[in-house]
Design a protein around this motif. Structure first.
Motif: not given
Length: 237
Positions: A28-32, A36, A102, A182-184
């Protein structure tokens, strides 16, 4: 993606090269936003560590830079093309801040800086057929990251490519929008490039650290592979 293949014409130019490969699935590469700050610190600490490779003036005389410029002189390149590690070290040398993109990109950029090696990554699910590293025929379709117009590969240029066109030009100098991380992204292939034995030692250390960091952060079990002139193909099946 079915296989990763380094073409024979690549080894004709770089017989002593080593390509370290890391395959990552199910992340899961989504930005949290809460993390940061962690990635900002990771990147900028790595930039400070990278100053160990920057002991000479002018900048071009540092060994990491000089070796990759010499490597780029051995094949056709677009004017001004430089190794991805040179771009990162130049920013570090100028004292510029690094900001998170990311998680996956941030982790591999920090490893690239720390070990002074070129590192790049692509989304596996966007790669059509086999991923190759070799000489371009010329004219391979390529839409650069952040661009609006095609910039096809040059004849004899060293590129990563698949059935649809170029993925990265001049090793990892310029990346295509089509396969960018990417985040996805959930499945990725990462590479660390070396063109001589001294670089290969650092490249091996770097891929081990990269695997450790990715496995810990994403809670996955990634796979490492090493491509050389004697082992030039990896099957994903």
């Amino acid at each position: 993606m079915d296989k990763i293949i380094v073409d024979p014409n690549f080894w004709e130019v770089f017989p002593d090269a080593t390509i370290e490969v890391l395959i990552v699935n199910g992340m899961d590469n989504h930005v949290n936003q809460e993390k940061e700050g962690k990635f900002y610190q990771l990147l900028n600490q790595a930039a400070k560590d990278a100053t160990t490779y920057l002991t000479e003036e002018p900048f071009s005389q540092n060994e990491v830079i000089a070796q990759w410029r010499q490597a780029f002189s051995q094949f056709k390149t677009k004017k001004g093309a430089r190794s991805s590690i040179e771009a990162l070290l130049k920013r570090a040398n100028q004292g510029r801040e690094f900001f998170p993109i990311n998680p996956l990109v941030d982790i591999y950029n920090s490893i690239s800086l720390t070990f002074g090696v070129p590192c790049g990554g692509e989304e596996m699910d966007k790669i059509k057929g086999n991923l190759h590293l070799g000489k371009a025929k010329g004219g391979e379709s390529f839409l650069p990251l952040g661009a609006e117009e095609e910039a096809p590969a040059l004849p004899e240029e060293i590129i990563y490519y698949d059935e649809e066109g170029a993925i990265c030009r001049c090793f990892n100098w310029r990346e295509a929008q089509r396969t960018m991380l990417t985040e996805h992204t959930t499945n990725a292939v990462l590479v660390i490039e070396s063109v001589n034995q001294e670089q290969a030692v650092r490249g091996r250390e770097a891929i081990i650290e990269l695997k450790k960091n990715i496995d810990q952060f994403f809670h996955v079990t990634s796979e490492t592979h090493t491509l050389t002139i004697n082992q030039s193909e990896i099957s994903m099946k």
